[in-house]
Write an enzyme that holds these catalytic residues in place. Sequence first.
Site, short mmCIF file in Angstrom:
data_model
loop_
_atom_site.label_atom_id
_atom_site.label_comp_id
_atom_site.label_asym_id
_atom_site.label_seq_id
_atom_site.Cartn_x
_atom_site.Cartn_y
_atom_site.Cartn_z
CE LYS A 198 -3.49 2.53 2.21
NZ LYS A 198 -4.30 1.56 3.81
NE ARG A 208 -6.08 9.50 3.81
CZ ARG A 208 -4.12 9.75 3.23
NH1 ARG A 208 -3.87 11.10 3.31
NH2 ARG A 208 -3.54 8.72 3.40
NE ARG A 220 -3.86 7.50 5.86
CZ ARG A 220 -4.54 8.72 7.10
NH1 ARG A 220 -3.70 8.78 7.93
NH2 ARG A 220 -5.57 8.46 6.81
CD GLU A 236 5.69 -3.90 3.64
OE1 GLU A 236 5.44 -4.44 3.85
OE2 GLU A 236 6.14 -2.31 3.70
CE LYS A 251 -6.30 2.07 -0.03
NZ LYS A 251 -6.66 2.05 0.97
CB SER A 277 -11.51 7.47 -3.07
OG SER A 277 -10.02 7.67 -3.02
CE1 TYR A 316 -14.97 4.07 -2.54
CE2 TYR A 316 -12.94 4.13 -4.07
CZ TYR A 316 -13.34 3.46 -2.24
OH TYR A 316 -12.80 4.02 -1.66
C1 PBG Z 1 -7.27 3.27 5.62
C2 PBG Z 1 -7.80 2.96 3.68
C3 PBG Z 1 -7.35 4.38 3.20
C4 PBG Z 1 -8.53 3.46 2.11
C5 PBG Z 1 -8.44 2.58 2.79
N1 PBG Z 1 -7.88 1.97 3.90
C6 PBG Z 1 -7.12 5.30 3.33
C7 PBG Z 1 -5.42 6.27 3.76
O1 PBG Z 1 -4.44 4.90 3.59
O2 PBG Z 1 -5.39 6.63 3.82
C8 PBG Z 1 -8.25 4.33 0.34
C9 PBG Z 1 -9.17 4.34 -0.12
C10 PBG Z 1 -9.30 4.91 -1.30
O3 PBG Z 1 -8.97 5.68 -1.29
O4 PBG Z 1 -10.75 4.54 -1.57
N2 PBG Z 1 -8.36 3.02 6.43
#
Ligand code: PBG
Length: 326
Positions: A198, A208, A220, A236, A251, A277, A316
Amino acid sequence: MTDQPFHRPRRLRRSPAMRQLVAETTLAPRQLIQPFFVKEGIGKPEPVASMPGVDQHTISSLVDAAGRAADAGVGGVILFGVPQHKDARGSAADDPDGVMSRALAAVAGAVGDRLVVASDLCLDEYTDHGHCGILTEDGDVDNDLTLARYRDIAVAQAEAGSALISPSGMMDGQVAAIRDALDAAGRTDLAIMAYAVKYASAFYGPFRDAAESAPSFGDRAGYQMDPSNSREALRELRLDLDEGADIVMVKPALPYLDVLRTVAEASDVPVAAYQVSGEYSMVELLAASGGVDRRRAIVETLTSIRRAGADIILTYWATEVASWLR
Ligand code: PBG
């Protein structure tokens, strides 16, 4: 001899029937997972401004939407909880009366026999500072204190009815900790889908908003991966496989198809990719402006993610695309 080619790939592109016969990549509803946001304390679904077509659900509208996903043949849903009250340790995440526990129980009861009900396991939606773990005094995320919280959350989600625990916080050792906690609770049967690879991505921006989880300070990058790295993806992956991940995830998806291909070739468990997203909103906004044919663009992105090696795609659009594919 004129300009007459001997090799003519176009022969296999002549008709829809011929193209269908030789298509290499399949896209099926059962391969898709629909993410849902469920918010505490709202009376009706609320649209997410930066994600046209996506809502924050009430538990009752969530159950309806999960029913539509199941009717469309979608393979799974994954839930993200948005609690009303947040604190430093994210207490709502493992509260048996909290929004996530109640939503999991409701959805598992309604459609758990027709699709896989997964739960995102993280702390950012539940902490008042918006980070994915417990903070040290100087504002860093304390890896091992966070693991203790993840253990409790995993057991709470298991008890609420999750069929697939999905840790997304990128803490070192999170899969092993959760596996151990589930096993100690007698849930050796419950699978883990690890967000293994990730990245610290700008494409999480709209999420968010939807999950109300933007960090109140910093970013992050201290726990999620640097977008420039692909060798590290293999590390990983290996760690999560060693720790007992049953499914691994890459991801985001589209900007990381090379990484997805590398992981798919190295993994001996199913590989999921999360079309995040920002990938969603990018296409929605472009389609709304008339720049692309919406449906073709959506199917092309999903086909590309499958072609790169994903067995499973979190998107989505899952329910809508599944209805097109039927
Ligand atoms: C963390 C999490 C995130 C997403 C899924 N799980 C956000 C992040 O790491 O800031 C992002 C998913 C998306 O953007 O559709 N709980």
